[in-house]
Design a protein around this motif. Structure first.
Motif, PDB file in Angstrom:
ATOM      1  N   ASP A   1       0.691  -1.107  -0.029  1.00 20.18           N
ATOM      2  CA  ASP A   1      -0.098  -0.017   0.019  1.00 20.18           C
ATOM      3  C   ASP A   1       0.892   1.366  -0.057  1.00 20.18           C
ATOM      4  O   ASP A   1       0.514   2.228  -0.870  1.00 20.18           O
ATOM      5  CB  ASP A   1      -0.838   0.110   1.180  1.00 20.18           C
ATOM      6  CG  ASP A   1      -2.028  -0.850   1.050  1.00 20.18           C
ATOM      7  OD1 ASP A   1      -2.073  -1.915   0.381  1.00 20.18           O
ATOM      8  OD2 ASP A   1      -2.931  -1.107   2.147  1.00 20.18           O
ATOM      9  N   ALA A   2       1.867   1.178   0.632  1.00 19.95           N
ATOM     10  CA  ALA A   2       2.933   2.322   0.925  1.00 19.95           C
ATOM     11  C   ALA A   2       3.435   2.581  -0.501  1.00 19.95           C
ATOM     12  O   ALA A   2       3.534   3.704  -0.966  1.00 19.95           O
ATOM     13  CB  ALA A   2       4.154   2.184   1.873  1.00 19.95           C
ATOM     14  N   ASP A   3       3.862   1.546  -1.161  1.00 16.94           N
ATOM     15  CA  ASP A   3       4.391   1.874  -2.705  1.00 16.94           C
ATOM     16  C   ASP A   3       3.422   2.243  -3.313  1.00 16.94           C
ATOM     17  O   ASP A   3       3.774   3.182  -4.323  1.00 16.94           O
ATOM     18  CB  ASP A   3       4.943   0.357  -3.045  1.00 16.94           C
ATOM     19  CG  ASP A   3       6.380   0.074  -2.469  1.00 16.94           C
ATOM     20  OD1 ASP A   3       7.042   0.832  -1.951  1.00 16.94           O
ATOM     21  OD2 ASP A   3       6.860  -1.020  -2.689  1.00 16.94           O
ATOM     22  N   ALA A   4       2.180   1.687  -3.591  1.00 12.32           N
ATOM     23  CA  ALA A   4       1.107   2.273  -4.678  1.00 12.32           C
ATOM     24  C   ALA A   4       0.947   3.693  -4.153  1.00 12.32           C
ATOM     25  O   ALA A   4       0.830   4.693  -5.114  1.00 12.32           O
ATOM     26  CB  ALA A   4      -0.008   1.532  -4.161  1.00 12.32           C
ATOM     27  N   THR A   5       0.871   3.982  -2.961  1.00 15.88           N
ATOM     28  CA  THR A   5       0.456   5.449  -2.648  1.00 15.88           C
ATOM     29  C   THR A   5       1.782   6.485  -3.055  1.00 15.88           C
ATOM     30  O   THR A   5       1.492   7.451  -3.657  1.00 15.88           O
ATOM     31  CB  THR A   5       0.193   5.845  -1.023  1.00 15.88           C
ATOM     32  OG1 THR A   5      -0.894   5.064  -0.823  1.00 15.88           O
ATOM     33  CG2 THR A   5      -0.044   7.110  -0.752  1.00 15.88           C
ATOM     34  N   LYS A   6       2.907   6.043  -2.753  1.00 15.89           N
ATOM     35  CA  LYS A   6       4.190   6.873  -3.204  1.00 15.89           C
ATOM     36  C   LYS A   6       4.067   6.806  -4.701  1.00 15.89           C
ATOM     37  O   LYS A   6       4.634   7.700  -5.012  1.00 15.89           O
ATOM     38  CB  LYS A   6       5.129   5.993  -2.440  1.00 15.89           C
ATOM     39  CG  LYS A   6       6.544   6.924  -2.818  1.00 15.89           C
ATOM     40  CD  LYS A   6       7.795   6.264  -2.063  1.00 15.89           C
ATOM     41  CE  LYS A   6       9.125   7.015  -2.432  1.00 15.89           C
ATOM     42  NZ  LYS A   6      10.422   6.393  -1.744  1.00 15.89           N
ATOM     43  N   GLY A   7       3.935   5.731  -5.327  1.00 15.79           N
ATOM     44  CA  GLY A   7       3.895   5.951  -6.793  1.00 15.79           C
ATOM     45  C   GLY A   7       2.836   6.636  -7.374  1.00 15.79           C
ATOM     46  O   GLY A   7       3.310   7.524  -8.281  1.00 15.79           O
ATOM     47  N   LEU A   8       1.830   6.843  -6.702  1.00 14.54           N
ATOM     48  CA  LEU A   8       0.726   7.667  -7.440  1.00 14.54           C
ATOM     49  C   LEU A   8       1.071   9.284  -7.257  1.00 14.54           C
ATOM     50  O   LEU A   8       0.922   9.954  -7.966  1.00 14.54           O
ATOM     51  CB  LEU A   8      -0.637   7.409  -6.516  1.00 14.54           C
ATOM     52  CG  LEU A   8      -1.857   8.372  -7.039  1.00 14.54           C
ATOM     53  CD1 LEU A   8      -1.948   8.062  -8.489  1.00 14.54           C
ATOM     54  CD2 LEU A   8      -2.960   7.994  -6.254  1.00 14.54           C
TER      55      LEU A   8
ATOM     56  N   THR B   1       3.783  10.155  -6.737  1.00 11.07           N
ATOM     57  CA  THR B   1       5.422  10.540  -7.565  1.00 11.07           C
ATOM     58  C   THR B   1       4.607  10.873  -9.024  1.00 11.07           C
ATOM     59  O   THR B   1       5.180  11.829  -9.655  1.00 11.07           O
ATOM     60  CB  THR B   1       6.211   9.546  -7.506  1.00 11.07           C
ATOM     61  OG1 THR B   1       6.848   9.220  -6.297  1.00 11.07           O
ATOM     62  CG2 THR B   1       7.368   9.690  -8.499  1.00 11.07           C
ATOM     63  N   ALA B   2       3.941  10.104  -9.485  1.00  5.44           N
ATOM     64  CA  ALA B   2       3.406  10.546 -10.935  1.00  5.44           C
ATOM     65  C   ALA B   2       2.451  11.612 -11.004  1.00  5.44           C
ATOM     66  O   ALA B   2       2.782  12.469 -11.867  1.00  5.44           O
ATOM     67  CB  ALA B   2       2.182   9.429 -11.203  1.00  5.44           C
ATOM     68  N   LEU B   3       1.775  11.835  -9.958  1.00  2.03           N
ATOM     69  CA  LEU B   3       1.205  13.179  -9.783  1.00  2.03           C
ATOM     70  C   LEU B   3       1.977  14.619  -9.846  1.00  2.03           C
ATOM     71  O   LEU B   3       1.809  15.422 -10.477  1.00  2.03           O
ATOM     72  CB  LEU B   3      -0.156  13.379  -8.774  1.00  2.03           C
ATOM     73  CG  LEU B   3      -1.149  12.339  -9.049  1.00  2.03           C
ATOM     74  CD1 LEU B   3      -2.190  12.509  -7.462  1.00  2.03           C
ATOM     75  CD2 LEU B   3      -2.216  12.614 -10.110  1.00  2.03           C
ATOM     76  N   GLU B   4       3.011  14.461  -8.823  1.00  2.00           N
ATOM     77  CA  GLU B   4       4.036  15.528  -8.781  1.00  2.00           C
ATOM     78  C   GLU B   4       4.706  15.757 -10.226  1.00  2.00           C
ATOM     79  O   GLU B   4       4.880  16.921 -10.370  1.00  2.00           O
ATOM     80  CB  GLU B   4       4.866  15.295  -7.514  1.00  2.00           C
ATOM     81  CG  GLU B   4       5.802  16.360  -7.167  1.00  2.00           C
ATOM     82  CD  GLU B   4       6.669  16.217  -6.252  1.00  2.00           C
ATOM     83  OE1 GLU B   4       7.829  17.004  -6.050  1.00  2.00           O
ATOM     84  OE2 GLU B   4       6.062  15.475  -5.113  1.00  2.00           O
ATOM     85  N   THR B   5       5.278  14.556 -10.811  1.00  5.75           N
ATOM     86  CA  THR B   5       5.954  14.706 -11.788  1.00  5.75           C
ATOM     87  C   THR B   5       5.131  15.394 -12.897  1.00  5.75           C
ATOM     88  O   THR B   5       5.301  16.169 -13.752  1.00  5.75           O
ATOM     89  CB  THR B   5       6.619  13.189 -12.310  1.00  5.75           C
ATOM     90  OG1 THR B   5       7.369  12.805 -11.536  1.00  5.75           O
ATOM     91  CG2 THR B   5       7.337  13.378 -13.690  1.00  5.75           C
ATOM     92  N   GLY B   6       3.899  14.799 -12.966  1.00 10.08           N
ATOM     93  CA  GLY B   6       2.788  15.334 -14.048  1.00 10.08           C
ATOM     94  C   GLY B   6       2.491  16.706 -13.884  1.00 10.08           C
ATOM     95  O   GLY B   6       2.318  17.478 -14.832  1.00 10.08           O
ATOM     96  N   ALA B   7       2.478  17.195 -12.666  1.00 13.75           N
ATOM     97  CA  ALA B   7       2.153  18.735 -12.232  1.00 13.75           C
ATOM     98  C   ALA B   7       3.417  19.257 -12.810  1.00 13.75           C
ATOM     99  O   ALA B   7       3.206  20.592 -13.433  1.00 13.75           O
ATOM    100  CB  ALA B   7       1.777  18.856 -10.872  1.00 13.75           C
ATOM    101  N   LEU B   8       4.646  19.139 -12.320  1.00 16.19           N
ATOM    102  CA  LEU B   8       5.643  19.743 -12.758  1.00 16.19           C
ATOM    103  C   LEU B   8       5.941  19.894 -14.189  1.00 16.19           C
ATOM    104  O   LEU B   8       6.531  20.861 -14.816  1.00 16.19           O
ATOM    105  CB  LEU B   8       6.988  19.403 -12.170  1.00 16.19           C
ATOM    106  CG  LEU B   8       7.102  19.235 -10.588  1.00 16.19           C
ATOM    107  CD1 LEU B   8       8.164  18.751  -9.940  1.00 16.19           C
ATOM    108  CD2 LEU B   8       6.823  20.796  -9.888  1.00 16.19           C
TER     109      LEU B   8
END
Length: 230
Positions: free
Chosen positions: A31-38, A40-47
């Motif tokens: 669960d921790a990896d899944a949340t961290k992955g999401l 990271t994806a959102l932050e990367t996409g926003a930047l």
């Protein structure tokens, strides 16, 4: 969100292999990896979106987010051009897009903070919410404060074009008579709204690209989480 809920949520995303293969990959994701992955994806996409839009021609030359003249002014633009004001009309449309390009970099910190403060409920809603879930997440967290930050920047950029003041004067009266949407009565508010619409749209597009090709994003956690969905 428990492991079963998270697995169901993740499998709702676009997948490419038969279910048994996907299930085997997801079994190794915590669960921790899944949340961290999401996150990271959102932050990367926003930047990425800020980088794409917050530059010269980021809005003006991108047909997907290009800001046209307000609808009321589009109708009048033909007459204005016929009256020898073609350049003023064109300058105003350029100014609208330049204003958005100038404002977008200001969104960086708020977008990043929204992602880092994301709750488990937010994550679940994004994973199960379909194609517009990312847009809805960022809108809910940042539209109001970003509108306040963008507005002065937009006003400064647009005020240099004389036609903008004339539009506001006429549009304000039209809105008061119910002939124009109140949100379009001020050209500065119109540009701010359209700039944010474009920003959220591109963030969603960037996040989809990361899900589809996590390897290209260059992040170990993205490869681990979204690679398991391939």
């Amino acid at each position: 969100m428990d492991r079963r809920q998270l697995t169901i949520a993740l499998t709702a995303a676009p997948l490419t292999l038969p279910f048994p293969a996907r299930a085997a990959g997801l079994a190794s994701i915590t669960d921790a990896d899944a949340t961290k992955g999401l996150k990271t994806a959102l932050e990367t996409g926003a930047l990425n979106a800020v980088k794409l839009l917050g530059v010269n021609d980021g809005f003006l030359a991108n047909p997907k987010v290009h800001i046209p003249l307000p609808s009321a002014l589009q109708d009048a633009s033909k007459l204005l051009k016929a009256m020898g004001q073609k350049k003023q009309v064109e300058d105003l449309e350029i100014a609208l897009n330049r204003a958005a390009e100038a404002a977008v970099p200001m969104a960086k910190n708020l977008l990043v903070n929204a992602v880092r403060g994301m709750s488990v409920t937010d994550a679940k809603n994004i994973l199960t919410g379909g194609d517009t879930s990312v847009t809805h997440f960022f809108e809910g967290k940042t539209r109001e404060p970003l509108s306040g930050q963008f507005l002065p920047v937009v006003q400064q950029a647009v005020s240099k074009v004389g036609l903008a003041a004339k539009y506001d004067k006429v549009a304000g009266k039209a809105a008061g008579m119910g002939l124009l949407k109140q949100e379009d009565a001020s050209i500065n508010h119109y540009v701010t709204r359209k700039a944010l619409d474009g920003l959220y749209l591109v963030i969603g597009d960037e996040e989809k690209k990361i899900r589809q090709n996590p390897v290209a994003a260059g992040s170990d956690i993205l490869r681990k989480v979204f690679g398991a969905l391939k």
